[in-house]
Design a protein around this motif. Structure first.
Motif, PDB file in Angstrom:
ATOM      1  N   ARG A 174       0.826  -1.197   0.000  1.00 22.98           N
ATOM      2  CA  ARG A 174       0.000   0.000   0.000  1.00 22.98           C
ATOM      3  C   ARG A 174       0.865   1.253   0.000  1.00 22.98           C
ATOM      4  O   ARG A 174       0.579   2.233  -0.687  1.00 22.98           O
ATOM      5  N   ALA A 175       1.945   1.202   0.786  1.00 22.11           N
ATOM      6  CA  ALA A 175       2.849   2.350   0.818  1.00 22.11           C
ATOM      7  C   ALA A 175       3.417   2.596  -0.572  1.00 22.11           C
ATOM      8  O   ALA A 175       3.528   3.736  -1.033  1.00 22.11           O
ATOM      9  N   GLU A 176       3.767   1.497  -1.238  1.00 20.55           N
ATOM     10  CA  GLU A 176       4.325   1.644  -2.568  1.00 20.55           C
ATOM     11  C   GLU A 176       3.283   2.249  -3.506  1.00 20.55           C
ATOM     12  O   GLU A 176       3.596   3.109  -4.333  1.00 20.55           O
ATOM     13  N   GLN A 177       2.057   1.789  -3.378  1.00 15.67           N
ATOM     14  CA  GLN A 177       1.002   2.330  -4.233  1.00 15.67           C
ATOM     15  C   GLN A 177       0.798   3.818  -3.985  1.00 15.67           C
ATOM     16  O   GLN A 177       0.626   4.588  -4.927  1.00 15.67           O
ATOM     17  N   VAL A 178       0.838   4.188  -2.710  1.00 12.11           N
ATOM     18  CA  VAL A 178       0.729   5.611  -2.411  1.00 12.11           C
ATOM     19  C   VAL A 178       1.870   6.356  -3.074  1.00 12.11           C
ATOM     20  O   VAL A 178       1.696   7.425  -3.661  1.00 12.11           O
ATOM     21  N   GLY A 179       3.050   5.733  -3.010  1.00  8.26           N
ATOM     22  CA  GLY A 179       4.214   6.349  -3.643  1.00  8.26           C
ATOM     23  C   GLY A 179       4.009   6.562  -5.125  1.00  8.26           C
ATOM     24  O   GLY A 179       4.264   7.652  -5.646  1.00  8.26           O
ATOM     25  N   TYR A 180       3.520   5.552  -5.794  1.00  7.37           N
ATOM     26  CA  TYR A 180       3.308   5.694  -7.231  1.00  7.37           C
ATOM     27  C   TYR A 180       2.302   6.790  -7.536  1.00  7.37           C
ATOM     28  O   TYR A 180       2.419   7.510  -8.518  1.00  7.37           O
ATOM     29  N   GLN A 181       1.292   6.874  -6.694  1.00  7.77           N
ATOM     30  CA  GLN A 181       0.259   7.863  -6.980  1.00  7.77           C
ATOM     31  C   GLN A 181       0.725   9.272  -6.725  1.00  7.77           C
ATOM     32  O   GLN A 181       0.380  10.195  -7.452  1.00  7.77           O
ATOM     33  N   THR A 182       1.482   9.447  -5.648  1.00  8.94           N
ATOM     34  CA  THR A 182       1.855  10.799  -5.248  1.00  8.94           C
ATOM     35  C   THR A 182       3.284  11.124  -5.610  1.00  8.94           C
ATOM     36  O   THR A 182       3.677  12.278  -5.583  1.00  8.94           O
ATOM     37  N   PHE A 185       7.454   8.893  -2.374  1.00  4.07           N
ATOM     38  CA  PHE A 185       7.796   7.570  -1.851  1.00  4.07           C
ATOM     39  C   PHE A 185       8.348   7.643  -0.434  1.00  4.07           C
ATOM     40  O   PHE A 185       7.956   6.876   0.442  1.00  4.07           O
ATOM     41  N   LEU A 186       9.293   8.553  -0.199  1.00  3.02           N
ATOM     42  CA  LEU A 186       9.916   8.615   1.128  1.00  3.02           C
ATOM     43  C   LEU A 186       8.865   8.841   2.202  1.00  3.02           C
ATOM     44  O   LEU A 186       8.866   8.189   3.244  1.00  3.02           O
ATOM     45  N   GLU A 187       7.942   9.759   1.906  1.00  5.13           N
ATOM     46  CA  GLU A 187       6.916  10.068   2.896  1.00  5.13           C
ATOM     47  C   GLU A 187       6.015   8.858   3.123  1.00  5.13           C
ATOM     48  O   GLU A 187       5.672   8.516   4.254  1.00  5.13           O
ATOM     49  N   ALA A 188       5.657   8.211   2.014  1.00  2.33           N
ATOM     50  CA  ALA A 188       4.774   7.054   2.152  1.00  2.33           C
ATOM     51  C   ALA A 188       5.454   5.957   2.969  1.00  2.33           C
ATOM     52  O   ALA A 188       4.840   5.351   3.852  1.00  2.33           O
ATOM     53  N   PHE A 189       6.738   5.733   2.683  1.00  2.00           N
ATOM     54  CA  PHE A 189       7.437   4.695   3.436  1.00  2.00           C
ATOM     55  C   PHE A 189       7.656   5.097   4.884  1.00  2.00           C
ATOM     56  O   PHE A 189       7.682   4.255   5.780  1.00  2.00           O
TER      57      PHE A 189
ATOM     58  N   LEU D  69       8.423   6.137 -18.616  1.00  4.44           N
ATOM     59  CA  LEU D  69       7.710   6.993 -17.661  1.00  4.44           C
ATOM     60  C   LEU D  69       6.487   7.633 -18.300  1.00  4.44           C
ATOM     61  O   LEU D  69       6.601   8.433 -19.237  1.00  4.44           O
ATOM     62  N   ASN D  70       5.298   7.273 -17.812  1.00  2.00           N
ATOM     63  CA  ASN D  70       4.071   7.860 -18.315  1.00  2.00           C
ATOM     64  C   ASN D  70       3.882   9.271 -17.762  1.00  2.00           C
ATOM     65  O   ASN D  70       4.186   9.520 -16.595  1.00  2.00           O
ATOM     66  N   VAL D  71       3.371  10.127 -18.621  1.00  2.00           N
ATOM     67  CA  VAL D  71       3.077  11.492 -18.184  1.00  2.00           C
ATOM     68  C   VAL D  71       1.710  11.481 -17.491  1.00  2.00           C
ATOM     69  O   VAL D  71       0.718  11.090 -18.106  1.00  2.00           O
ATOM     70  N   THR D  72       1.681  11.832 -16.223  1.00  2.00           N
ATOM     71  CA  THR D  72       0.392  11.901 -15.526  1.00  2.00           C
ATOM     72  C   THR D  72       0.310  13.186 -14.727  1.00  2.00           C
ATOM     73  O   THR D  72       1.329  13.843 -14.486  1.00  2.00           O
ATOM     74  N   GLU D  73      -0.896  13.507 -14.310  1.00  2.00           N
ATOM     75  CA  GLU D  73      -1.102  14.754 -13.577  1.00  2.00           C
ATOM     76  C   GLU D  73      -0.326  14.783 -12.261  1.00  2.00           C
ATOM     77  O   GLU D  73       0.302  15.771 -11.927  1.00  2.00           O
ATOM     78  N   GLU D  74      -0.406  13.652 -11.535  1.00  2.00           N
ATOM     79  CA  GLU D  74       0.272  13.621 -10.227  1.00  2.00           C
ATOM     80  C   GLU D  74       1.776  13.805 -10.391  1.00  2.00           C
ATOM     81  O   GLU D  74       2.421  14.528  -9.643  1.00  2.00           O
ATOM     82  N   ARG D  75       2.307  13.112 -11.380  1.00  2.00           N
ATOM     83  CA  ARG D  75       3.754  13.188 -11.579  1.00  2.00           C
ATOM     84  C   ARG D  75       4.170  14.592 -12.007  1.00  2.00           C
ATOM     85  O   ARG D  75       5.276  15.040 -11.676  1.00  2.00           O
ATOM     86  N   ASN D  76       3.282  15.246 -12.706  1.00  2.00           N
ATOM     87  CA  ASN D  76       3.559  16.617 -13.124  1.00  2.00           C
ATOM     88  C   ASN D  76       3.780  17.532 -11.923  1.00  2.00           C
ATOM     89  O   ASN D  76       4.469  18.535 -12.000  1.00  2.00           O
TER      90      ASN D  76
END
Ligand SMILES: Nc1ncnc2c1ncn2[C@@H]1O[C@H](COP(=O)(O)OP(=O)(O)OP(=O)(O)O)[C@@H](O)[C@H]1O
Ligand SMILES: Nc1ncnc2c1ncn2[C@@H]1O[C@H](COP(=O)(O)OP(=O)(O)OP(=O)(O)O)[C@@H](O)[C@H]1O
Ligand SMILES: [Mg+2]
Ligand SMILES: [Mg+2]
Lengths: 227, 224, 249, 253, 249
Positions: A174-182, A185-189, D69-76
């Motif tokens: 889940r932490a990793e998923q949060v990392g990918y989304q946001t 990563f450091l904060e999620a971990f 690396l996909n371009v996405t809003e969050e990554r932006n």
């Protein structure tokens, strides 16, 4: 810092949903590992040569190979012979089988630190090997093994994260998923580390408590005193 | 096809293994020295030292190793720049310290009180008693449990990849992704390599355990 | 200098888990004197010995050795001067007999390896263990363990020795020999405090007998007086057993 | 002395970046080498897993990300993207002997696998799982390869991966087929730290364009993926990307 | 039935690390008989007792208990009938005194909790330990440990008891009491083999004395004969010590 708190507020609930899977896997695996470890340690310390060798082989194989590989064999390999386990069961079994090997070694160490007079006295009274083990050796070894065994309990708690490899979402994943989304990563971990700290803290504290409660009166060394 | 690739890539698997072994040796050494010190402090130290060892143990056993690696490499590494390998040695070494300290503590507490008392009665100082009576016995009793630490750290070296230390497991995952599959076959080879290293190390440790064995304790070879 | 007692025990108290095991024990031991402590099991005899060199620090009271109050500071040097033979032997399980006897000589007295070995051999021969140098404690018979522990204490050349039932595991022949050793030590001016019910030693070499019961000294005096005309009824009752057995011979 | 760039890659992502014979290879790796040469820079690659690449970029342990690396809003929000050099669609993979079609593979009680944290994973989540009318279960795997293996065992019905990956699977002879395509037009690009602290974005953009225009890009792509359709560069540039607002560094100046 | 000896030891040999500790020992013990084993330290007395119930399986020779050869098969049932009081006590360190005495009663004899407690209390009272029920071995004095270990063996109601120096840690009063207990057991028809140099018991209750040295039985016979007219010079030399001490009284 405030950013981090805000981040925590947003994501903590999502992470906490993983605690159930983590703790569930851990509990099943520890129990399975404990029971199997007792058999293994008996075979390693007391059984006949063939059983001893078999148990030794088990310990060496399960400690000698990465748990991920064991998990893959159970999850992806067993279906080849017709055994299809669901991911939770597969992960719990893999972690449990692996843990048994480690727990057995800790127990063996503790048993072999006992003076031989204890077993001799038990046997002299007509107790069977099994009774002596159950009533004399294990209660004494059990007390001695707590600090070391706590290593295994704690390691295993974190090792449950390999279940992610076969598609179970527990804490770490889940932490990793949060990392990918946001992409934080450091904060999620760090968040997940806090959760693990609390969980392992509870385990360690409980074992410390058990260690103190079961301390045999009169044996000062366990209290760390030295006059 | 799998096997051709494996044969072609084997030297790189070996190179990965070699890096893993160096990391293992370094982190176990660090963990041994500090772990032993910490365990002595936690059994015989002043309460402040005991509190310190307790906190150290809680933190370094509790934090997931990946986080430790990231924190050391990116957090502390920011202040004191260090290579990924060094960061891995320190992060995993301190973690191992916490685990080894528990192993030694358990063994030290199982040393007979009477002998400690006898040593003190002869005038041995606390330190001399620890050095000559407690540690020789505790270290002997730690060998068995320590094989666990060896086995588990051997495989924990693969975690160092998170900060870019490419060791055996990472080399293997290169092969898996190149083949887009064959996970079992590739990892079976890696497992075999880990197995051999683990077996060799533990065989050495068990031989040491037998060599150092002293009469009078429970265990194999008892006739009752 | 020889006026002051070498050991002065003042009003020692010790409590274990709420039960007062020593209830204020005082006595003096002059230089070269041998005292024997007798008394029923569980009376606090071993505890008393352990209090003297602070192995079990007393809750109250003080111990003065050769004019110096025994306290945690500098305790190691003091202990090196006080030999202690444990009732439970407490040999070091990981060391062979020879190393059991050598360790403290080297580590505390700083003797050379050679010198420590020489002294160890001397004492081990004296107690008849010269053929068990390489044996580990678990390989010894009860009596052999006890003799090794006596050798270990004597090899330190202490000023004062505390013996806790030093002949309990010995057959009569060896008891005789160990008592002989103790007599020699006594005659050579060694100061000794011995917990023992060995009449042989009490009669032949003890300057005084202390009868303890229930954590207090009931009575003390020279063996001739105490054994023949004890003041307290309890003492004579206890002594009766000692003599009773012997009368049967 | 030429500037040396450290490029972070995740070298388990063929055909874009992978390791073979002790060397890093792949479309992204070769293209980056060419761009660097073209722009008079040195480049070296460092392999790290995703969770480490972002902190590494933030800490300037690496200078840029060169990976699928996909371009996405969050990554932006955290990165600055170069112009996109690729576009991807997603493919629905099923077992070669499976009877499922693109619809049945994504509904009606199907279990779908995807790599955790990937755009495919988010897409299934947002479009299928959260839609109560469609009854599907999503399983997120640490690695899509395991998802495919699990599908081979029969525990899940379909796996969604990007087009390149799907083609690579089939290329490598795995017994899977594409049941259908989900058109995403998902752009891919390189990225540097937000704010481009090293001032390399312009050079990269220039390099990408020159690579494309010289025809070298096509060569590189086809050497790894012979049947891939080359997209026009720059590919679709979503409005929400900061660095795609005119003037675009390296192109418009 | 009462013709065959209850215990028959035939030509037992035992080697430890190349050294032959028992060199062929044979003797019989009739039902209700008490034999006492004396001999110098390290002679193999404890080893002999351990060989009888296979705690140290003999390398050669056999042991027959009540017509049944003692062997690994069914050993637990046989051992339950053979009480054993260890020279080193070997109390179970993690159990309090009461549980030390109850454990085997419950799990070997299958006695109820209540019954086991009753028997335990009986024996603990008999040895004067009723006030130490909840104490753990590490909290006991030497004599208390020894008494607990005697109670533990007696509570099993064995057919035959092997005592290894059962009074070594006891003061004369308690020694007297324990000897009294043993005499009572002997008179009540219990069969006993006792390693001890306690003359009181030998004189009053032993039917025969076995003198061992160097791993062999040098001489055996009724106390009256053996103590007064030993056949071998070595025996009389050893006995001299026993009597020598007593003459001093
Ligand atoms: N560590 C302890 N904790 C609690 N009680 C203890 C401890 N050590 C000794 N005692 C108790 O203190 C009392 C005195 O014990 P001590 O060993 O001094 O007796 P003793 O006179 O030496 O007896 P013996 O002749 O049987 O050796 C005993 O009742 C014992 O149970
Ligand atoms: N486990 C062992 N390993 C090696 N030698 C042993 C072992 N146990 C006993 N021995 C040796 O066997 C001999 C006989 O020992 P045993 O304990 O039977 O003597 P004992 O007659 O009971 O003496 P004591 O009166 O001193 O108790 C001793 O010399 C002893 O050193
Ligand atoms: Mg005592
Ligand atoms: Mg003996």
């Amino acid at each position: 810092m405030t950013d981090f708190i805000e981040f925590g507020r947003t994501w903590m609930p999502f992470l906490l949903e993983g605690v159930g899977v983590t703790v569930g896997l851990w509990a099943v695996a520890m129990v399975l590992g404990f029971c199997l470890a007792l058999v293994l340690v008996w075979a390693r310390v007391y059984a006949s040569k063939p059983l001893y060798l078999l148990a030794t082989l088990y310990v060496e194989v399960f400690r000698g190979t990465p748990m991920l590989v064991q998990l893959f064999f159970i999850y992806l390999g067993l279906p080849e012979i017709g055994i299809v386990l669901d991911p939770f069961t597969a992960a719990a079994v893999a972690i449990g089988l692996n843990s048994a090997a480690y727990q057995a070694e800790y127990f063996r160490g503790a048993i072999q630190s006992l003076p031989s007079g204890q077993m001799i006295a038990a046997r002299a009274m007509g107790m069977s090997r099994f009774q002596a083990l159950r009533d004399i050796i294990l209660p004494q070894a059990g007390r001695r093994v707590i600090p070391q065994w706590s290593n295994e309990a704690i390691v295993e708690l974190k090792y449950t994260s390999i279940a992610y490899a076969i598609g179970l979402t527990e804490l770490t994943s889940r932490a990793e998923q949060v990392g990918y989304q946001t992409f934080q990563f450091l904060e999620a971990f760090t968040l997940v580390a806090i959760i693990y700290l609390v969980l392992t803290g509870i385990v360690a504290q409980t074992l410390d408590f058990v260690e103190k409660r079961t301390r045999v009166p009169g044996l000062t060394n366990s209290g760390g005193k030295m006059s | 096809m799998v096997f051709d690739t494996l044969v072609a890539e084997f030297p790189f698997l070996l190179r990965g293994l070699w890096i893993g072994l160096q990391l293992l040796a370094a982190l176990l050494t660090l963990g041994f020295v500090l772990g032993l010190t910490l365990s002595v402090m936690s059994v015989y130290g002043h309460w402040t030292l005991r509190l310190f060892t307790l906190l150290f143990e809680r933190v370094f056993r509790g934090i997931p190793e990946i986080v430790l690696l990231l924190l050391f490499f990116y957090g502390i590494g920011e202040l004191i720049p260090m290579s990924p390998f060094i960061a891995a040695v320190i992060a995993l070494g301190l973690r191992s310290t916490a685990y080894q300290a528990q192993i030694f503590r358990g063994a030290m507490q199982s040393v007979d009180d009477g002998e400690v008392m006898a040593a003190r009665a002869l005038g041995l100082s606390r330190l001399a008693t620890i050095r000559h009576i407690v540690l020789p016995q505790a270290l002997r009793r730690s060998i068995g449990p320590w094989t666990n630490e060896y086995s588990s750290e051997l495989k924990a070296t693969s975690l160092a990849y998170v900060i870019g230390v490419v060791e055996l497991t990472r080399q293997a995952s290169y092969i898996v992704s190149n083949l887009q599959g064959n996970t079992l076959t590739v990892f079976a080879v890696v497992a075999a390599m880990y197995f051999v290293v683990n077996r060799l190390g533990n065989a050495g440790l068990y031989a040491l355990e037998r060599k150092m064995a002293i009469p009078g304790f429970e265990g194999r070879g008892r006739e009752t | 200098m020889s006026d002051t007692p070498i050991l002065s025990v003042r009003n020692i108290r010790k409590t274990y888990g709420g039960i007062e095991v020593l209830k204020g024990v005082s006595f003096d031991l002059e230089r070269g004197q041998s005292k024997i402590v007798i008394g029923p099991s569980g009376t606090g005899k071993s505890t008393l010995l352990r209090c003297i060199n602070l192995l079990s620090p007393p809750d109250d009271g003080s111990v003065i050795l050769d004019g110096v109050t025994v306290e945690q500071k500098g305790i190691n040097q003091l202990r090196a001067q006080i030999g202690f033979v444990f009732q439970e032997f407490n040999l070091f399980t990981h060391l062979c007999v020879l190393d059991n006897v050598r360790l403290a000589q080297r580590n505390v007295l700083g003797r050379s390896r050679h010198e420590a070995t020489r002294r160890a051999m001397e004492e081990l021969e004296r107690v008849g263990l010269a053929d068990k140098l390489d044996a580990y404690p678990a390989e010894l018979s009860g009596g052999q363990k006890q003799r090794a522990s006596i050798a270990r204490a004597l090899a330190m050349d202490p000023k004062l020795i505390l013996f806790d039932e030093p002949t309990s595991a010995l057959d009569p022949e060896l008891t005789g020999e160990v008592v002989q050793v103790m007599k020699e030590l006594a005659n050579a001016g060694m100061t000794m405090l011995v917990v023992s019910h060995e009449m042989g030693f009490a009669k032949a070499a003890a300057d005084e007998v202390i009868f303890m019961e229930g954590g207090v000294i009931v009575e003390q005096g020279p063996p001739s007086t105490l054994f023949t005309q004890p003041e307290h009824a309890r003492t004579s009752q206890f002594l009766q057993m000692l003599t009773h057995e012997h009368h049967e011979t | 002395q030429a500037q040396t760039l450290v490029a972070g890659i995740e070298a388990a992502f063929p055909p874009w970046a992978y390791a073979e014979g002790g060397e890093y290879k792949g479309i992204a790796v070769d293209a980056m080498r060419a761009i660097a040469e073209n722009q008079g820079m040195e480049v070296e690659f460092r392999d790290m897993p995703w969770p480490s690449l972002i902190p590494a970029l933030a800490n300037e342990r690496i200078d840029l990300l060169v990976t699928g690396l996909n371009v996405t809003e969050e990554r932006n929000e955290v990165l600055d993207f170069t112009i996109p050099w690729w576009e991807n669609d997603d493919e629905v993979m099923v077992n070669i002997d499976s009877e499922l079609n693109v619809v049945t593979a994504l509904c009606c009680g199907a279990t779908i696998g995807a790599q955790g944290g990937s755009t495919q994973n988010s897409w299934v989540e947002a479009n299928l799982v959260e839609n109560d009318a469609i009854d599907v279960t999503l399983r997120s795997y640490e690695n899509y390869v395991t998802a495919i293996e699990d599908m081979r065992v029969g525990r899940i019905d379909s796996v969604i991966v990007s087009t390149d990956t799907a083609e690579d699977f089939i290329d490598k002879g795995r017994e899977v087929r594409i049941a259908g395509t989900i058109t995403q037009g998902q752009p891919q690009a390189l990225a540097v730290s937000r704010g481009d602290p090293n001032n390399i974005l312009a050079a990269l953009n220039r390099g990408i364009m020159e690579l494309y225009e010289s025809g070298q890009w096509q060569e590189i792509v086809h050497s790894y993926a012979p049947y891939a359709t080359i997209r026009q560069i720059p590919a679709t540039m979503p409005d929400y990307v900061r660095t795609y607002q005119a003037p675009i560094a390296g192109l418009d100046d």
